[in-house]
Scaffold this motif. Structure first.
Motif, PDB file in Angstrom:
ATOM      1  N   LEU A   1      44.816  33.201  97.452  1.00 54.97           N
ATOM      2  CA  LEU A   1      43.866  34.187  97.907  1.00 54.97           C
ATOM      3  C   LEU A   1      44.542  35.042  98.972  1.00 54.97           C
ATOM      4  O   LEU A   1      45.272  34.536  99.802  1.00 54.97           O
ATOM      5  N   ASN A   2      44.252  36.309  98.911  1.00 55.09           N
ATOM      6  CA  ASN A   2      44.808  37.232  99.895  1.00 55.09           C
ATOM      7  C   ASN A   2      43.766  38.297 100.210  1.00 55.09           C
ATOM      8  O   ASN A   2      42.968  38.660  99.359  1.00 55.09           O
ATOM      9  N   THR A   3      43.786  38.781 101.414  1.00 51.28           N
ATOM     10  CA  THR A   3      42.891  39.848 101.849  1.00 51.28           C
ATOM     11  C   THR A   3      43.752  41.038 102.236  1.00 51.28           C
ATOM     12  O   THR A   3      44.658  40.909 103.056  1.00 51.28           O
ATOM     13  N   ASP A   4      43.461  42.203 101.615  1.00 50.32           N
ATOM     14  CA  ASP A   4      44.266  43.381 101.887  1.00 50.32           C
ATOM     15  C   ASP A   4      43.562  44.610 101.314  1.00 50.32           C
ATOM     16  O   ASP A   4      42.626  44.485 100.518  1.00 50.32           O
ATOM     17  N   ALA A   5      44.015  45.763 101.694  1.00 51.82           N
ATOM     18  CA  ALA A   5      43.509  47.008 101.121  1.00 51.82           C
ATOM     19  C   ALA A   5      44.227  47.247  99.796  1.00 51.82           C
ATOM     20  O   ALA A   5      45.454  47.165  99.725  1.00 51.82           O
ATOM     21  N   VAL A   6      43.446  47.509  98.751  1.00 56.08           N
ATOM     22  CA  VAL A   6      44.013  47.751  97.417  1.00 56.08           C
ATOM     23  C   VAL A   6      43.238  48.869  96.737  1.00 56.08           C
ATOM     24  O   VAL A   6      42.163  49.278  97.198  1.00 56.08           O
ATOM     25  N   LEU A   7      43.783  49.347  95.630  1.00 55.19           N
ATOM     26  CA  LEU A   7      43.096  50.328  94.801  1.00 55.19           C
ATOM     27  C   LEU A   7      42.496  49.583  93.613  1.00 55.19           C
ATOM     28  O   LEU A   7      43.197  48.838  92.927  1.00 55.19           O
ATOM     29  N   VAL A   8      41.200  49.804  93.350  1.00 52.84           N
ATOM     30  CA  VAL A   8      40.519  49.167  92.236  1.00 52.84           C
ATOM     31  C   VAL A   8      39.779  50.235  91.458  1.00 52.84           C
ATOM     32  O   VAL A   8      39.098  51.082  92.040  1.00 52.84           O
ATOM     33  N   GLY A   9      39.927  50.212  90.142  1.00 51.92           N
ATOM     34  CA  GLY A   9      39.199  51.178  89.329  1.00 51.92           C
ATOM     35  C   GLY A   9      39.849  51.398  87.994  1.00 51.92           C
ATOM     36  O   GLY A   9      40.724  50.644  87.568  1.00 51.92           O
ATOM     37  N   ASN A  10      39.420  52.453  87.324  1.00 46.76           N
ATOM     38  CA  ASN A  10      39.986  52.834  86.036  1.00 46.76           C
ATOM     39  C   ASN A  10      41.223  53.689  86.274  1.00 46.76           C
ATOM     40  O   ASN A  10      41.156  54.700  86.971  1.00 46.76           O
ATOM     41  N   PHE A  11      42.341  53.278  85.695  1.00 43.05           N
ATOM     42  CA  PHE A  11      43.595  54.001  85.841  1.00 43.05           C
ATOM     43  C   PHE A  11      44.129  54.345  84.463  1.00 43.05           C
ATOM     44  O   PHE A  11      44.015  53.557  83.531  1.00 43.05           O
ATOM     45  N   GLY A  12      44.726  55.500  84.338  1.00 41.24           N
ATOM     46  CA  GLY A  12      45.326  55.908  83.082  1.00 41.24           C
ATOM     47  C   GLY A  12      44.954  57.336  82.738  1.00 41.24           C
ATOM     48  O   GLY A  12      44.677  58.154  83.614  1.00 41.24           O
ATOM     49  N   CYS A  13      44.921  57.594  81.453  1.00 37.97           N
ATOM     50  CA  CYS A  13      44.567  58.922  80.965  1.00 37.97           C
ATOM     51  C   CYS A  13      43.498  58.771  79.888  1.00 37.97           C
ATOM     52  O   CYS A  13      43.055  57.673  79.588  1.00 37.97           O
ATOM     53  N   GLU A  14      43.099  59.864  79.281  1.00 41.32           N
ATOM     54  CA  GLU A  14      42.007  59.800  78.313  1.00 41.32           C
ATOM     55  C   GLU A  14      42.372  58.974  77.084  1.00 41.32           C
ATOM     56  O   GLU A  14      41.501  58.461  76.395  1.00 41.32           O
ATOM     57  N   TYR A  15      43.661  58.800  76.783  1.00 39.48           N
ATOM     58  CA  TYR A  15      44.080  58.037  75.608  1.00 39.48           C
ATOM     59  C   TYR A  15      44.203  56.544  75.883  1.00 39.48           C
ATOM     60  O   TYR A  15      44.088  55.745  74.980  1.00 39.48           O
ATOM     61  N   ARG A  16      44.479  56.206  77.106  1.00 40.35           N
ATOM     62  CA  ARG A  16      44.641  54.794  77.459  1.00 40.35           C
ATOM     63  C   ARG A  16      44.189  54.611  78.903  1.00 40.35           C
ATOM     64  O   ARG A  16      44.761  55.202  79.820  1.00 40.35           O
ATOM     65  N   ILE A  17      43.193  53.778  79.075  1.00 38.27           N
ATOM     66  CA  ILE A  17      42.647  53.564  80.415  1.00 38.27           C
ATOM     67  C   ILE A  17      42.439  52.069  80.629  1.00 38.27           C
ATOM     68  O   ILE A  17      42.063  51.345  79.714  1.00 38.27           O
ATOM     69  N   ASN A  18      42.740  51.611  81.820  1.00 39.90           N
ATOM     70  CA  ASN A  18      42.570  50.206  82.181  1.00 39.90           C
ATOM     71  C   ASN A  18      41.825  50.110  83.502  1.00 39.90           C
ATOM     72  O   ASN A  18      42.107  50.866  84.434  1.00 39.90           O
ATOM     73  N   ALA A  97      30.284  41.242 104.076  1.00 37.05           N
ATOM     74  CA  ALA A  97      30.438  41.824 102.740  1.00 37.05           C
ATOM     75  C   ALA A  97      31.651  42.746 102.710  1.00 37.05           C
ATOM     76  O   ALA A  97      31.987  43.363 103.722  1.00 37.05           O
ATOM     77  N   PRO A  98      32.314  42.826 101.547  1.00 35.32           N
ATOM     78  CA  PRO A  98      33.480  43.720 101.461  1.00 35.32           C
ATOM     79  C   PRO A  98      33.102  45.152 101.800  1.00 35.32           C
ATOM     80  O   PRO A  98      32.049  45.633 101.426  1.00 35.32           O
ATOM     81  N   ARG A  99      33.966  45.798 102.556  1.00 33.32           N
ATOM     82  CA  ARG A  99      33.770  47.192 102.907  1.00 33.32           C
ATOM     83  C   ARG A  99      34.869  48.009 102.241  1.00 33.32           C
ATOM     84  O   ARG A  99      35.881  47.473 101.817  1.00 33.32           O
ATOM     85  N   ARG A 100      34.675  49.288 102.196  1.00 30.11           N
ATOM     86  CA  ARG A 100      35.700  50.159 101.630  1.00 30.11           C
ATOM     87  C   ARG A 100      37.033  49.860 102.311  1.00 30.11           C
ATOM     88  O   ARG A 100      37.106  49.748 103.534  1.00 30.11           O
ATOM     89  N   GLY A 101      38.070  49.712 101.507  1.00 25.69           N
ATOM     90  CA  GLY A 101      39.389  49.426 102.059  1.00 25.69           C
ATOM     91  C   GLY A 101      39.710  47.946 102.124  1.00 25.69           C
ATOM     92  O   GLY A 101      40.812  47.563 102.465  1.00 25.69           O
ATOM     93  N   GLN A 102      38.759  47.065 101.792  1.00 22.11           N
ATOM     94  CA  GLN A 102      39.014  45.629 101.785  1.00 22.11           C
ATOM     95  C   GLN A 102      38.979  45.138 100.357  1.00 22.11           C
ATOM     96  O   GLN A 102      38.277  45.690  99.514  1.00 22.11           O
ATOM     97  N   SER A 103      39.737  44.073 100.079  1.00 20.51           N
ATOM     98  CA  SER A 103      39.658  43.446  98.762  1.00 20.51           C
ATOM     99  C   SER A 103      39.676  41.940  98.943  1.00 20.51           C
ATOM    100  O   SER A 103      40.161  41.429  99.939  1.00 20.51           O
ATOM    101  N   PHE A 104      39.137  41.266  97.981  1.00 18.15           N
ATOM    102  CA  PHE A 104      39.119  39.818  97.991  1.00 18.15           C
ATOM    103  C   PHE A 104      39.563  39.335  96.626  1.00 18.15           C
ATOM    104  O   PHE A 104      39.124  39.861  95.608  1.00 18.15           O
ATOM    105  N   SER A 105      40.442  38.368  96.585  1.00 16.51           N
ATOM    106  CA  SER A 105      40.889  37.796  95.327  1.00 16.51           C
ATOM    107  C   SER A 105      40.084  36.537  95.073  1.00 16.51           C
ATOM    108  O   SER A 105      39.846  35.750  95.974  1.00 16.51           O
TER     109      SER A 105
END
Length: 194
Positions: A1-18, A97-105
């Motif tokens: 487990l780690n606590t850190d700022a991360v990017l979470v969301g849909n990444f990619g382009c219209e042909y392939r998104i994750n 509760a998680p706030r913007r800029g925080q992540s929890f694994s």
């Protein structure tokens, strides 16, 4: 487990998104998850997560490790139990509760072996875990200092307290292997898992 700022969301382009999480914090959490196999633990926790969860959760320091992709040595911990005396100092769910800029694994559903380890921990009294932690910490201090015979004695005592303790077994094995000629001893465990 780690606590850190991360990017979470849909990444990619219209042909392939994750939908995924990206960032150094995610990479460290992944490496710690892989290191569980080496240490025989269910959950290894970074120092950043310990700072956020203490004093509500009692941890023991498991060791110093290097992981792929990180140059710096990481102190890793194992959660032992919820601190019953921390109830008066706990904050509300809204405050934690998680706030913007925080992540929890989060851990995945544990395999049968991990479930057995969890069951053994639940059946172990806090007094035994506290005794294990004190004895293990003595062994870890000696291990890091290169006092390997003293470390072996301490880890042997830790295994008398809790014979199935994975970290004590690992460090006892490493202490018995001793120093390699020509290599400076620093007590850091190289976690080769990627």
């Amino acid at each position: 487990l780690n606590t850190d700022a991360v990017l979470v969301g849909n990444f990619g382009c219209e042909y392939r998104i994750n939908y995924t999480a990206l960032g150094d914090g995610v990479n460290l959490a992944s490496r710690l998850q892989a290191a569980n196999k080496l240490f025989g633990t269910v959950a290894l926790v970074s120092e950043a997560t310990v700072r956020g969860a203490h004093p509500v959760v009692v941890f023991r320091r498991v060791g110093l490790v290097t992981v792929p992709g990180k140059a710096a040595v990481q102190a890793v911990y194992e959660p032992l139990y919820r601190n019953p005396t921390a109830a008066a100092t706990e904050t509300s769910v809204e405050e934690t509760a998680p706030r913007r800029g925080q992540s929890f694994s989060f851990l995945p559903v544990p395999c049968a072996e991990a479930q057995e380890v969890l069951h053994q921990w639940r059946m172990t009294s806090r007094t035994v875990l506290d005794e294990l932690t004190i004895t293990y910490e003595e062994g870890l201090r000696c291990f890091v200092a290169g006092e390997l015979l003293e470390a072996q004695r301490a880890f042997d005592r830790a295994l008398e307290v809790l014979p199935q303790d994975g970290p004590a077994r690992l460090l006892l094995k490493l202490a018995r292997q001793g120093r390699r000629p020509g290599v400076r001893w620093d007590g850091v465990i190289d976690c080769e898992h990627k």
